[in-house]
Design an enzyme around this catalytic site. Structure first.
Site, PDB file in Angstrom:
ATOM      1  N   PHE A 180       2.211  -1.260  -1.533  1.00 33.19           N
ATOM      2  CA  PHE A 180       2.314  -2.736  -1.441  1.00 33.19           C
ATOM      3  C   PHE A 180       3.936  -2.734  -0.953  1.00 33.19           C
ATOM      4  CE2 PHE A 180       3.574  -6.831  -3.021  1.00 33.19           C
ATOM      5  CZ  PHE A 180       2.306  -7.640  -2.680  1.00 33.19           C
ATOM      6  N   ASP A 194       2.666   2.271 -10.389  1.00 32.82           N
ATOM      7  CA  ASP A 194       2.544   0.724 -10.469  1.00 32.82           C
ATOM      8  C   ASP A 194       0.985   0.494 -10.572  1.00 32.82           C
ATOM      9  OD1 ASP A 194       2.015  -1.765  -9.717  1.00 32.82           O
ATOM     10  OD2 ASP A 194       3.925  -1.724  -8.290  1.00 32.82           O
ATOM     11  N   TYR A 232      -1.220 -11.082 -13.526  1.00 35.13           N
ATOM     12  CA  TYR A 232      -1.981 -12.061 -12.758  1.00 35.13           C
ATOM     13  C   TYR A 232      -3.032 -11.556 -12.245  1.00 35.13           C
ATOM     14  CZ  TYR A 232       1.386 -11.042  -9.206  1.00 35.13           C
ATOM     15  OH  TYR A 232       2.116 -10.498  -7.953  1.00 35.13           O
ATOM     16  N   LYS A 233      -3.401 -10.527 -11.994  1.00 31.33           N
ATOM     17  CA  LYS A 233      -4.435 -10.031 -10.879  1.00 31.33           C
ATOM     18  C   LYS A 233      -5.779  -9.643 -12.051  1.00 31.33           C
ATOM     19  CE  LYS A 233      -1.211  -8.220  -7.532  1.00 31.33           C
ATOM     20  NZ  LYS A 233      -0.662  -7.141  -6.981  1.00 31.33           N
ATOM     21  N   ARG A 264     -10.909  -8.055   2.263  1.00 29.17           N
ATOM     22  CA  ARG A 264     -10.648  -7.586   1.101  1.00 29.17           C
ATOM     23  C   ARG A 264     -11.459  -8.157   0.184  1.00 29.17           C
ATOM     24  NH1 ARG A 264      -5.094  -6.660  -2.111  1.00 29.17           N
ATOM     25  NH2 ARG A 264      -5.252  -8.769  -2.112  1.00 29.17           N
TER      26      ARG A 264
HETATM   27  C1  LIG Z   1       0.948  -7.484  -6.590  1.00 30.34           C
HETATM   28  C2  LIG Z   1       1.683  -6.534  -6.462  1.00 30.34           C
HETATM   29  C3  LIG Z   1       3.084  -6.488  -6.542  1.00 30.34           C
HETATM   30  C4  LIG Z   1       3.375  -7.921  -6.839  1.00 30.34           C
HETATM   31  O1  LIG Z   1       4.967  -7.890  -7.160  1.00 30.34           O
HETATM   32  P1  LIG Z   1       5.434  -9.383  -7.698  1.00 30.34           P
HETATM   33  O2  LIG Z   1       6.904  -8.799  -8.098  1.00 30.34           O
HETATM   34  O3  LIG Z   1       4.648  -9.858  -8.724  1.00 30.34           O
HETATM   35  O4  LIG Z   1       5.394 -10.286  -6.590  1.00 30.34           O
HETATM   36  C5  LIG Z   1       3.952  -5.540  -6.438  1.00 30.34           C
HETATM   37  N1  LIG Z   1       3.426  -4.284  -6.478  1.00 30.34           N
HETATM   38  C6  LIG Z   1       1.912  -3.985  -6.119  1.00 30.34           C
HETATM   39  C7  LIG Z   1       1.563  -2.645  -5.885  1.00 30.34           C
HETATM   40  C8  LIG Z   1       1.194  -4.996  -6.270  1.00 30.34           C
HETATM   41  O5  LIG Z   1      -0.174  -4.636  -6.196  1.00 30.34           O
END
Ligand SMILES: *Cc1c(COP(=O)(O)O)cnc(C)c1O
Length: 424
Positions: A134, A209, A234-235, A383
């Site tokens: 990400f 992560d 939040y996911k 997705r």
């Molecule tokens: C959703 C996601 C994020 C989001 O990070 P925020 O700081 O909450 O915006 C970061 N890393 C990964 C791998 C994600 O899937």
């Protein structure tokens, strides 16, 4: 005797009727005529979230005022919610706090890990992470490397190199490896234990992560040997838009690490208001400053639903849903140029199905216009996140049938489905 199974909508409905997790759907409020396949980006609203927010605002804030830091437990929320997350990811007691965002937590964790390595293996200057990670994770690591200004460098590695245990990239320059457990685009899942073993064998530390795996599958952070971990609420944990993230540290580092955003919430005695910094013992050391209490309180509602679910059952249903999705795409969309990019092997699959099609954006827009909500990720990927707590087998059937109609009749091919908003 193997039974001949006919794959039709009625068969999917029968599977829904037999589903041991079916009752969890009633724990969520999903708009009518909506099939929600984006719980890997923003989880659905658990029942009780609005009431919780109202109680925090009206009672705890409105009536309790500043007393609520003590009387309503606000001050302890990061650690209290941390215990709940820890229970879902195998973190162990006192290992986790809920605070800040994933991006910020990753910066703190990576900095702390590099400081440990600066003592243990001071020559090492390389951070490895997935090329397909990400992007925010990559950006944060690059920002940290520049900030440290001491020859630190971020190197990007392909997913195949990670799966193979870093045969070409693990050198004695590598201080730290930061990996996202499930690839956000393809849904590829990496094996935490064997990958972490390879990282440790190379003398590096491992940060995981868990944004796309926490709440979607069983995780054994402590048993998997990870050094630190971060992730979203939040996911798949349904904490609400922008709800605070979590950060975890292994017991061996817990009273040793130092993090760069050393605000007063990480102080051993914050209310002594001393000009001298002294870090709190344990995981509180990863806190920084005052948190958004309304958002944190609402996140607890989602965590409490997840805590009641058996993660083994969640994982089993998730794989059944993705197997069904893949089989339906292969049998009912075979006359279209769609490619399944999510790995077929269960051990390499997270909780989503990703499909590539050149017109992916317009096709997804057409689906969303019918109330079937997935999302689109560059390049060309449709997705579909699969949240077993509120998604059923007939939902998957209906989704693939809608896709078939949209593709067969080129319903995506209109200007309205090609206009992009700020968020895709
Ligand atoms: C959703 C996601 C994020 C989001 O990070 P925020 O700081 O909450 O915006 C970061 N890393 C990964 C791998 C994600 O899937």
């Amino acid at each position: 005797m193997t039974e001949l199974t006919v794959l039709d909508r009625a068969a999917c409905q029968r599977r829904d009727a037999d589903d041991p997790l079916r009752g969890f759907r009633d724990d969520f409020i999903i708009p009518t005529d909506t099939i929600y396949l984006d719980g890997n980006s923003l989880g659905a609203r658990p029942k009780g979230a609005a009431e919780r927010a109202a109680a925090v605002i009206e009672d705890e804030w409105g009536e309790g005022l500043i007393r609520s830091w003590n009387t309503a437990g606000w001050f302890e929320l990061p650690a209290a919610l941390g215990e709940k997350v820890s229970g879902l990811v195998g973190g162990g007691d006192g290992s986790t706090v809920v605070t800040d965002t994933t991006s910020i937590n990753l910066f703190k964790a990576a900095s702390a890990a590099l400081r440990i390595q600066a003592e243990d293996r001071p020559e090492r200057r390389v951070i490895l992470t997935q090329r397909e990670n990400f992007p925010s994770d990559i950006y944060m690591l690059q920002g940290l490397a520049e900030q440290l200004d001491d020859g630190y460098e971020v190197r990007l590695v392909d997913d195949a190199e990670v799966t193979a245990g870093f045969p070409t990239t693990m050198t004695d320059e590598v201080a730290l490896v930061v990996l996202t457990h499930v690839n956000y685009r393809t849904g590829r899942l990496f094996d935490m234990r064997s990958t972490t073993e390879a990282i440790h064998a190379g003398g590096a530390l491992a940060i995981w992560d868990l944004c796309h795996s926490a709440g979607a599958l069983p995780i054994d952070l402590a048993g998997g040997g990870a050094d630190m971990a971060v992730g979203c609420t939040y996911k798949f944990l349904n904490g609400g838009p922008g709800s605070p993230a979590f950060i975890w540290v292994a017991e061996e580092h817990r009273n040793r690490f130092a993090q760069p955003l050393s605000g007063w919430w990480s102080h051993a005695k914050p209310f002594e208001m001393s000009p001298g910094y002294a870090p709190a013992e344990g995981i509180r050391r990863f806190l920084t400053g005052t948190q958004g209490i309304v958002s944190m309180s609402v996140a607890e509602v989602g965590l409490d639903v997840a805590a009641r679910a058996d993660m083994g059952a969640v994982r089993a249903k998730s794989l059944e849903l993705s197997d069904l999705f893949i089989e339906l795409v292969e049998t009912r969309l075979s006359h279209h140029p769609v490619e399944i990019v999510t790995p077929r092997e269960h051990e390499h699959r997270g909780s989503q199905v990703s499909i590539a099609h050149e017109e992916g954006f317009a096709i997804m827009s057409a689906l969303i216009a019918r109330g079937i909500i997935g999302d689109y990720r560059e390049p060309s990927i449709l997705r579909f996140g699969l949240t077993p707590l509120y998604l059923g087998f007939a939902d998957v059937w209906d989704t693939v049938e809608a896709l078939r109609d949209i593709l067969d009749n080129r319903l995506w091919d209109t200007p309205e489905f090609k206009v992009r908003g700020a968020v895709t």
